[in-house]
Design a protein around this motif. Sequence first.
Motif, PDB file in Angstrom:
ATOM      1  N   SER A   1       1.256   3.550  -3.316  1.00 19.20           N
ATOM      2  CA  SER A   1       0.648   4.876  -3.165  1.00 19.20           C
ATOM      3  C   SER A   1       1.659   5.964  -3.510  1.00 19.20           C
ATOM      4  O   SER A   1       1.331   6.928  -4.219  1.00 19.20           O
ATOM      5  CB  SER A   1       0.136   5.060  -1.734  1.00 19.20           C
TER       6      SER A   1
ATOM      7  N   ILE B   1       1.166   8.472  -6.695  1.00 20.26           N
ATOM      8  CA  ILE B   1       1.102   9.923  -6.445  1.00 20.26           C
ATOM      9  C   ILE B   1       2.191  10.648  -7.232  1.00 20.26           C
ATOM     10  O   ILE B   1       1.943  11.681  -7.873  1.00 20.26           O
ATOM     11  CB  ILE B   1       1.228  10.215  -4.934  1.00 20.26           C
TER      12      ILE B   1
ATOM     13  N   ILE C   1       0.821  -1.211   0.000  1.00 19.38           N
ATOM     14  CA  ILE C   1       0.000   0.000   0.000  1.00 19.38           C
ATOM     15  C   ILE C   1       0.855   1.261   0.000  1.00 19.38           C
ATOM     16  O   ILE C   1       0.660   2.167  -0.822  1.00 19.38           O
ATOM     17  CB  ILE C   1      -0.973  -0.007   1.197  1.00 19.38           C
ATOM     18  N   ILE C   2       1.819   1.351   0.928  1.00 16.16           N
ATOM     19  CA  ILE C   2       2.660   2.550   1.010  1.00 16.16           C
ATOM     20  C   ILE C   2       3.503   2.739  -0.249  1.00 16.16           C
ATOM     21  O   ILE C   2       3.507   3.832  -0.845  1.00 16.16           O
ATOM     22  CB  ILE C   2       3.546   2.516   2.277  1.00 16.16           C
TER      23      ILE C   2
END
Length: 327
Positions: A200, A204, A196-197
């Motif tokens: 993401s 971004i 997820i990190i």
Amino acid sequence: MESSEEAELCFPQLFNTSCKKRMRPHSESMLLYILLSFISFFTVVLNLLVIISISHFRQLHTPTNLLLLSLAVSDFLVGLFVMPFQILLTEPCWFLGDLVCVLYYFLPFVIVPASVVNMVLISVDRYVAICDPLHYSTRVTQRRVQICVLLCWIYSIFYSFLFLYDNLKQPGRYNSCYGECVINVTVSADLVLCFIIPISAIVILYVRVFVVAVSQARAMRSHITAVKLQRSVTVTVKKSELKAARTLGVVVAVFLMCYCPYYCVSLSGSDLMVNSSTNAFMSFLVYFNSCLNPVIYAFFYRWFRKSVKLIVTLDILQPNSCEVNML
């Protein structure tokens, strides 16, 4: 003569505590071994070509290529060590002992996160290069990149100890019988830290890169009063930036395709057998990303094709070959 039940045990001498063999058709096993061996071989070869290219040719010793080198090293280790052991896990029984089982998992828990973090660092590098090109040379230096690469590997080692410390204290404590290779991992923490990190951050950064690249391209087309020479130079720069944006988009898509199935199964709460065909496929799909990374990052660049030609023809062994113009 041993009974049919004993013949299906991993350790017939341990009748009460041995695991039963989970057999699969011979044709399925052969297809699985050939496919996994093929992927492992090409992962090693492709990433080794990247490592030799960037290490040997002096003109390629740039901060960006240092990140590509670190990524290639982690992906090379995936093909050399992680994939062959994953092939062993497709066997009906695990015969190498509890300690080797935990140590096996130690490798992917170091190498795979290192590969993911390297992708994040490359995304940051491209973000600065496209969104703040005037300060790129001062912000992204060789020294800073070396420190980031070192921290990347330190984080990966810490990550592996964080998840495997409990298993290392007492190897085999989570096995239900002899012949299993099972470890206990907090799925939610692994999902956040390794998927997820990172994804993401990459998404971004890529969205920001894409927006800036498109806006600059539009501004460039509307700037008709610029000197023709200046405009031609600007066009070249913007084309390279847009190419970098497209390359990063491919990376995001491939990363998602390789990692999403594995983590979707984890999120669903399904408990896959460690040596099942489904689990083997899910794991190798993650590792297959390491085979695709050199294709995405390197085969898109002309210098890599040129360096591969020099390596294959053994021209790399010629005196002063490291000084060849690669750009």
